[in-house]
Design a protein around this motif. Structure first.
Motif, PDB file in Angstrom:
ATOM      1  N   THR A 186       0.822  -1.203   0.000  1.00 12.42           N
ATOM      2  CA  THR A 186       0.000   0.000   0.000  1.00 12.42           C
ATOM      3  C   THR A 186       0.862   1.262   0.000  1.00 12.42           C
ATOM      4  O   THR A 186       2.051   1.232   0.334  1.00 12.42           O
ATOM      5  CB  THR A 186      -0.917   0.036   1.243  1.00 12.42           C
ATOM      6  N   VAL A 187       0.229   2.383  -0.338  1.00 11.43           N
ATOM      7  CA  VAL A 187       0.901   3.676  -0.298  1.00 11.43           C
ATOM      8  C   VAL A 187       1.384   3.956   1.124  1.00 11.43           C
ATOM      9  O   VAL A 187       2.486   4.479   1.332  1.00 11.43           O
ATOM     10  CB  VAL A 187      -0.049   4.792  -0.796  1.00 11.43           C
ATOM     11  N   TRP A 194       4.645   2.306   1.783  1.00 11.31           N
ATOM     12  CA  TRP A 194       5.722   3.038   1.115  1.00 11.31           C
ATOM     13  C   TRP A 194       6.070   4.291   1.911  1.00 11.31           C
ATOM     14  O   TRP A 194       7.237   4.675   1.995  1.00 11.31           O
ATOM     15  CB  TRP A 194       5.337   3.390  -0.321  1.00 11.31           C
ATOM     16  N   HIS A 214      -3.722  -1.106   9.487  1.00 10.23           N
ATOM     17  CA  HIS A 214      -3.859  -2.220   8.545  1.00 10.23           C
ATOM     18  C   HIS A 214      -4.362  -3.485   9.231  1.00 10.23           C
ATOM     19  O   HIS A 214      -5.220  -4.188   8.701  1.00 10.23           O
ATOM     20  CB  HIS A 214      -2.521  -2.500   7.856  1.00 10.23           C
ATOM     21  N   LEU A 222      -8.815   1.606   3.079  1.00  9.70           N
ATOM     22  CA  LEU A 222      -7.431   1.710   2.634  1.00  9.70           C
ATOM     23  C   LEU A 222      -7.107   3.111   2.117  1.00  9.70           C
ATOM     24  O   LEU A 222      -6.021   3.634   2.370  1.00  9.70           O
ATOM     25  CB  LEU A 222      -7.150   0.661   1.562  1.00  9.70           C
ATOM     26  N   ASN A 233      -4.069   5.497   3.438  1.00  4.92           N
ATOM     27  CA  ASN A 233      -3.072   6.034   2.510  1.00  4.92           C
ATOM     28  C   ASN A 233      -3.017   7.561   2.555  1.00  4.92           C
ATOM     29  O   ASN A 233      -1.933   8.147   2.555  1.00  4.92           O
ATOM     30  CB  ASN A 233      -3.362   5.558   1.087  1.00  4.92           C
TER      31      ASN A 233
END
Length: 127
Positions: free
Chosen positions: A2-3, A6, A72, A79, A83
């Motif tokens: 997921t973003v 990252w 999460h 989601l 993000n």
């Protein structure tokens, strides 16, 4: 991936921006890497503030990473929301570093509070 995950990786490496500024703008630059902590303790001005921003970034990153993981694992938040919160947190950290380097103390503190609020938000959206 997921973003938000990252963004955790970005947060892990973000303190090194402060490191680069601190070591690169010091009075003489880091010429001898045998005792960099002693070198960083002796800095002044923007280089000293860059080191302080670096240290604060290292301190807050574990809380951010834990918040992303909790959001999460709990699975109750969308989601997209997770993000967006993660990107906002990274943005707040970049602004924090800029405020620290520019010596904007009040704005820096406000941005810090926003970042901490964003960390708390991961828990609230996961309920």
């Amino acid at each position: 991936m997921t973003v938000a995950f990252w963004c955790v990786l970005i947060a892990i490496f973000l303190p090194y921006l402060g490191t680069a500024v601190a070591k690169g703008t010091g009075r003489y630059g880091l010429r001898d890497n045998h005792d960099p902590r002693d070198f960083l303790d002796g800095l002044e001005g923007v280089a000293r503030r860059a080191n302080a921003a670096q240290l604060n970034s290292f301190e807050v990153t574990p809380a951010f990473a834990a918040a992303v993981l909790v959001a999460h694992v709990a699975g109750n938040a969308q989601l997209v929301t997770i993000n967006v919160l993660a990107v906002l947190f990274i943005t707040s950290r970049l602004l924090y570093i800029i405020c620290y380097l520019a010596d904007w103390a009040v704005l820096r503190s406000l941005v810090w509070f926003v970042g901490m609020g964003l960390i708390a938000s991961f828990f609230f959206v996961s309920v």
